[in-house]
Design a protein around this motif. Structure first.
Motif, PDB file in Angstrom:
ATOM      1  N   GLU A 175       5.431 -17.914 -19.883  1.00 44.36           N
ATOM      2  CA  GLU A 175       6.737 -17.493 -20.371  1.00 44.36           C
ATOM      3  C   GLU A 175       7.748 -17.513 -19.238  1.00 44.36           C
ATOM      4  O   GLU A 175       7.491 -16.998 -18.148  1.00 44.36           O
ATOM      5  CB  GLU A 175       6.648 -16.083 -20.957  1.00 44.36           C
ATOM      6  CG  GLU A 175       7.947 -15.576 -21.551  1.00 44.36           C
ATOM      7  CD  GLU A 175       7.810 -14.185 -22.150  1.00 44.36           C
ATOM      8  OE1 GLU A 175       8.847 -13.598 -22.511  1.00 44.36           O
ATOM      9  OE2 GLU A 175       6.672 -13.696 -22.238  1.00 44.36           O
ATOM     10  N   ARG A 176       8.895 -18.111 -19.480  1.00 47.59           N
ATOM     11  CA  ARG A 176       9.933 -18.150 -18.465  1.00 47.59           C
ATOM     12  C   ARG A 176      10.652 -16.815 -18.391  1.00 47.59           C
ATOM     13  O   ARG A 176      10.509 -15.951 -19.244  1.00 47.59           O
ATOM     14  CB  ARG A 176      10.936 -19.262 -18.770  1.00 47.59           C
ATOM     15  CG  ARG A 176      10.374 -20.645 -18.601  1.00 47.59           C
ATOM     16  CD  ARG A 176      10.419 -21.157 -17.150  1.00 47.59           C
ATOM     17  NE  ARG A 176       9.697 -20.386 -16.164  1.00 47.59           N
ATOM     18  CZ  ARG A 176       8.370 -20.501 -15.953  1.00 47.59           C
ATOM     19  NH1 ARG A 176       7.656 -21.351 -16.625  1.00 47.59           N
ATOM     20  NH2 ARG A 176       7.787 -19.757 -15.031  1.00 47.59           N
ATOM     21  N   ASN A 177      11.462 -16.659 -17.362  1.00 40.46           N
ATOM     22  CA  ASN A 177      12.199 -15.433 -17.058  1.00 40.46           C
ATOM     23  C   ASN A 177      11.302 -14.301 -16.583  1.00 40.46           C
ATOM     24  O   ASN A 177      11.780 -13.175 -16.377  1.00 40.46           O
ATOM     25  CB  ASN A 177      13.024 -14.948 -18.271  1.00 40.46           C
ATOM     26  CG  ASN A 177      14.063 -15.946 -18.708  1.00 40.46           C
ATOM     27  OD1 ASN A 177      14.702 -16.586 -17.874  1.00 40.46           O
ATOM     28  ND2 ASN A 177      14.224 -16.110 -20.008  1.00 40.46           N
ATOM     29  N   GLU A 178      10.014 -14.573 -16.407  1.00 43.50           N
ATOM     30  CA  GLU A 178       9.093 -13.573 -15.895  1.00 43.50           C
ATOM     31  C   GLU A 178       8.454 -14.085 -14.611  1.00 43.50           C
ATOM     32  O   GLU A 178       8.076 -15.257 -14.533  1.00 43.50           O
ATOM     33  CB  GLU A 178       7.997 -13.263 -16.926  1.00 43.50           C
ATOM     34  CG  GLU A 178       8.494 -12.579 -18.193  1.00 43.50           C
ATOM     35  CD  GLU A 178       8.998 -11.171 -17.929  1.00 43.50           C
ATOM     36  OE1 GLU A 178       8.507 -10.551 -16.960  1.00 43.50           O
ATOM     37  OE2 GLU A 178       9.883 -10.703 -18.667  1.00 43.50           O
ATOM     38  N   PRO A 179       8.311 -13.240 -13.589  1.00 45.13           N
ATOM     39  CA  PRO A 179       7.632 -13.665 -12.366  1.00 45.13           C
ATOM     40  C   PRO A 179       6.227 -14.161 -12.680  1.00 45.13           C
ATOM     41  O   PRO A 179       5.535 -13.595 -13.544  1.00 45.13           O
ATOM     42  CB  PRO A 179       7.595 -12.382 -11.523  1.00 45.13           C
ATOM     43  CG  PRO A 179       8.728 -11.555 -12.034  1.00 45.13           C
ATOM     44  CD  PRO A 179       8.814 -11.856 -13.500  1.00 45.13           C
ATOM     45  N   CYS A 180       5.788 -15.214 -12.005  1.00 45.49           N
ATOM     46  CA  CYS A 180       4.508 -15.820 -12.377  1.00 45.49           C
ATOM     47  C   CYS A 180       3.622 -16.155 -11.180  1.00 45.49           C
ATOM     48  O   CYS A 180       2.587 -16.808 -11.349  1.00 45.49           O
ATOM     49  CB  CYS A 180       4.744 -17.077 -13.217  1.00 45.49           C
ATOM     50  SG  CYS A 180       5.571 -18.405 -12.326  1.00 45.49           S
ATOM     51  N   ILE A 181       4.009 -15.733  -9.978  1.00 46.88           N
ATOM     52  CA  ILE A 181       3.202 -16.085  -8.814  1.00 46.88           C
ATOM     53  C   ILE A 181       1.822 -15.448  -8.894  1.00 46.88           C
ATOM     54  O   ILE A 181       0.811 -16.084  -8.588  1.00 46.88           O
ATOM     55  CB  ILE A 181       3.922 -15.680  -7.515  1.00 46.88           C
ATOM     56  CG1 ILE A 181       5.213 -16.487  -7.361  1.00 46.88           C
ATOM     57  CG2 ILE A 181       3.016 -15.924  -6.309  1.00 46.88           C
ATOM     58  CD1 ILE A 181       6.036 -16.096  -6.150  1.00 46.88           C
TER      59      ILE A 181
END
Length: 291
Positions: free
Chosen positions: A121-127
């Motif tokens: 999901e975009r707009n969420e940190p994903c590292i």
């Protein structure tokens, strides 16, 4: 007034995304607290980002580069991360390195990691999600290499030159990989980082193709080979460069990531390659920085 409002909106939006990046970095630093596990590659850039978020400066800061060293089943993996100003609204630029993996394995793991990140999901940190995926899957890409007898380059090897255009080249890890792989394969040419990014590679066709397959498998917003040249006459005259290097033609703007196109054209002319400028950029070249 409308332009001013848009500018204010962009500044507010940028502060929001950079604040999210700083919060994610703080979270990662709390997880990877042992010496050498996590590193901010440019502490000055980090301070400039912090100052911008706190309102202490209006100067747009550079991108954030982070390196995370992971031990996965006694094997070290280096995760090189570059966050553009738009992250987390766009995917992060992540590249995995490991000394046990060959170029094909590097290309495979980085492509699969990129595909995984795109699905999130975009707009969420994903590292952290990327780290978890790597911890679960990394060793699936390490396979014993069979012993091979080095092949000799034939004297009649076809020579090629590729002119590669990228939307941008900022990531320090990508820039290092571009240089390292070119040196390994004994390819000549240059890489101009910034926006846009321009790469020229020349040499034996099989080496250039191997380099191109490995580099384009990395996570890019847009990258493609715009011009392809083949040697049809004297091979001694075809090659234009003596080595492979990074060339920075910085203009006078503070914190500007755009290169001085007048200086680039002069560099191309010095190497008898000025003819490609119009095909690369769609405009006639000028020798001043006003291009």
């Amino acid at each position: 007034m409308e332009l001013e409002n848009n500018s204010n909106f962009n500044q507010i939006k940028l502060k929001e995304t950079l604040q999210t990046q700083l919060s994610e970095l703080e979270m990662l630093q709390s997880m990877f607290y042992n010496p050498g596990e996590i590193r901010v590659d440019d502490l000055v850039a980090l301070k400039e980002i912090t100052d911008f978020v706190n309102g202490d400066t209006a100067i747009i800061p550079p991108f954030l580069d982070i390196t995370i060293n992971l031990m996965i089943e006694n094997t070290k993996f280096e995760l090189c991360i570059n966050l553009s100003h738009e992250y987390p609204e766009v995917e992060p630029d992540i590249y995995v390195r490991n000394h046990k993996m060959n170029r094909n394995q590097h290309a495979k793991v980085n492509k699969d990691l990129t595909d995984y990140i795109i699905q999130l999901e975009r707009n969420e940190p994903c590292i952290f999600s990327a780290i978890s995926w790597l911890q679960d899957n990394a060793n699936n890409y390490i396979e014993p290499e069979s012993e091979t007898v080095p092949t000799k380059v034939e004297e009649n090897e076809d020579l090629v030159r590729y002119w590669i255009y990228s939307h941008h080249i900022y990531s320090k890890s990508k820039r290092r990989e571009i240089l390292d792989l070119a040196h390994t394969l004994k390819i000549t040419g240059f890489c101009m980082p910034g926006k846009p990014g321009i790469i020229c590679i020349e040499g034996a066709a099989k080496d250039c193709n191997e380099w191109w397959q490995a580099i384009k498998s990395m996570n890019w917003k847009r990258i493609f080979c715009k011009i392809s040249e083949e040697c049809k006459e004297d091979k001694d005259l075809f090659l234009k460069f003596d080595n492979f290097e990074e060339k920075v033609f910085q203009n006078s703007s503070i914190k500007c990531n755009h290169m001085d196109m007048g200086e680039l054209f002069k560099f191309l002319e010095d190497h008898k390659c000025g003819y490609v400028f119009k095909d690369l950029f769609g405009v006639e070249a000028k020798t001043s920085s006003s291009i």
